[in-house]
Design a protein around this motif. Sequence first.
Motif, PDB file in Angstrom:
ATOM      1  N   ASP A  48       9.126  15.140 -12.266  1.00 30.91           N
ATOM      2  CA  ASP A  48       8.584  15.648 -10.725  1.00 30.91           C
ATOM      3  C   ASP A  48       7.731  15.393 -10.068  1.00 30.91           C
ATOM      4  OD1 ASP A  48       8.483  18.743 -10.455  1.00 30.91           O
ATOM      5  OD2 ASP A  48       6.243  18.205 -10.085  1.00 30.91           O
ATOM      6  N   LEU A  49       7.083  14.144 -10.558  1.00 32.03           N
ATOM      7  CA  LEU A  49       5.788  13.778 -10.552  1.00 32.03           C
ATOM      8  C   LEU A  49       6.308  12.505  -8.602  1.00 32.03           C
ATOM      9  CD1 LEU A  49       2.878  12.849  -9.006  1.00 32.03           C
ATOM     10  CD2 LEU A  49       2.648  11.495 -11.195  1.00 32.03           C
ATOM     11  N   CYS A  50       7.037  12.013  -9.993  1.00 36.98           N
ATOM     12  CA  CYS A  50       7.801  10.810  -8.966  1.00 36.98           C
ATOM     13  C   CYS A  50       8.844  11.320  -7.900  1.00 36.98           C
ATOM     14  CB  CYS A  50       8.392   9.535  -9.905  1.00 36.98           C
ATOM     15  SG  CYS A  50       8.014   8.140 -11.210  1.00 36.98           S
ATOM     16  N   TYR A  51       9.677  11.793  -8.192  1.00 35.20           N
ATOM     17  CA  TYR A  51      10.141  13.097  -6.321  1.00 35.20           C
ATOM     18  C   TYR A  51       9.361  13.615  -6.276  1.00 35.20           C
ATOM     19  CZ  TYR A  51      13.874  15.481  -4.626  1.00 35.20           C
ATOM     20  OH  TYR A  51      15.196  16.357  -3.467  1.00 35.20           O
ATOM     21  N   THR A  52       8.192  14.114  -6.211  1.00 32.58           N
ATOM     22  CA  THR A  52       7.138  14.590  -5.327  1.00 32.58           C
ATOM     23  C   THR A  52       6.191  13.279  -4.910  1.00 32.58           C
ATOM     24  OG1 THR A  52       6.743  16.625  -6.922  1.00 32.58           O
ATOM     25  CG2 THR A  52       5.050  16.122  -5.385  1.00 32.58           C
TER      26      THR A  52
ATOM     27  N   GLY B 220       6.231  10.359   0.907  1.00 30.71           N
ATOM     28  CA  GLY B 220       6.404   9.009   1.689  1.00 30.71           C
ATOM     29  C   GLY B 220       5.910   7.781   0.923  1.00 30.71           C
ATOM     30  N   TRP B 221       5.690   7.873  -0.394  1.00 34.58           N
ATOM     31  CA  TRP B 221       5.183   7.397  -1.303  1.00 34.58           C
ATOM     32  C   TRP B 221       7.190   6.260  -1.718  1.00 34.58           C
ATOM     33  CZ3 TRP B 221       0.021   5.255  -1.338  1.00 34.58           C
ATOM     34  CH2 TRP B 221      -1.019   6.174  -0.428  1.00 34.58           C
TER      35      TRP B 221
ATOM     36  N   PRO C  85       0.748  -1.052  -0.014  1.00 30.63           N
ATOM     37  CA  PRO C  85      -0.001   0.045  -0.144  1.00 30.63           C
ATOM     38  C   PRO C  85       0.794   1.541  -0.378  1.00 30.63           C
ATOM     39  CG  PRO C  85       0.058  -1.229   2.234  1.00 30.63           C
ATOM     40  CD  PRO C  85       0.368  -1.650   1.247  1.00 30.63           C
ATOM     41  N   LYS C  86       2.084   1.121   0.169  1.00 31.15           N
ATOM     42  CA  LYS C  86       3.059   2.434  -0.154  1.00 31.15           C
ATOM     43  C   LYS C  86       3.886   2.947  -1.506  1.00 31.15           C
ATOM     44  CE  LYS C  86       4.961   1.827   4.946  1.00 31.15           C
ATOM     45  NZ  LYS C  86       5.946   1.725   6.103  1.00 31.15           N
TER      46      LYS C  86
END
Length: 303
Positions: free
Chosen positions: A201-205, A210-211, A109-110
């Motif tokens: 950017d999306l992956c880094y954010t 915490g994902w 779930p993370k």
Amino acid sequence: MFDVSVVVVNWNTRQLLRDCLDSIRANSDGYAVEIVVVDNHSSDDSVEMVRRDYPDVVLIANNSNTGFARANNQGVRAAAGRYVLLLNSDAMLTPGALRSLVALADSNPKIGMVGARLVNADGSFQASYTRVPTLVQEALILSGLGRLLRGRYYPSYGPEEDGGPRPAGYVEGACMLSPRSAYLEVGGLDEGYFMYAEDVDLCYTLAKHGWLVVYQPAARVIHLGSASSKNRKPQREADLYRSRVRFFRKHYGGAQAALLKVLIYSFTAAKMVAHRLLRWFSRGRLGRPVVGMRQLYAALKGA
């Protein structure tokens, strides 16, 4: 309730879009799949084709080209799936790809993002998952030394390094699966990017929130690449550099963004000279167009 909502952004890629939609239909792997197409004001009858031949597809037809990030966000907001799969119009699912992506996401779930193994039309590996950007990495990319010293896929990892699912700095935006709740939690793709680096950017954010960002090599997706921008190479180069600088300014601060600008200007000047000489000595057979300094300055001025 859909298991997966597949969001496809289109701009003048009608036949590729048809192939993409057919691949989704043929490879839903038993899931309840919703398809959302966001068209960025195409002039090639893409909208008419979707309305006529794919009446079950949710179609959003924009009155202008709003850019890749904003169009994807439109699609996700309109979606109803537990997961959203951002899929380029020049990408095609293969049998079992969707199941591999969803199964991995379901296992933890993370996990906030799962990327696929991208392959070319001939089945050969394509850059798919990459380290978090750094100034050193950018210098190696700009100079061409990265591929010379660290392999042809640099800055991506290569196919020989993928024994199974593994963490990644970011995965390529041609095919990205995310829990819709995670995507919306971080605000989706940053609409300040018109093209390029929004996937980084999306992956880094997501990671900062915490994902986990994970690469799934078992999910094989054909990606033809650069279908919407193949005829605008110097502008593509300028857009890419603008997005890189914007990412550095947003996440690393003004000083690192300024240093990246210096690197871009310096290596671009060297490339301009080198490619002009190549074209001259080879009588046009070698060398390529390089973004001009005025065009580059205009792109980076507001980055």
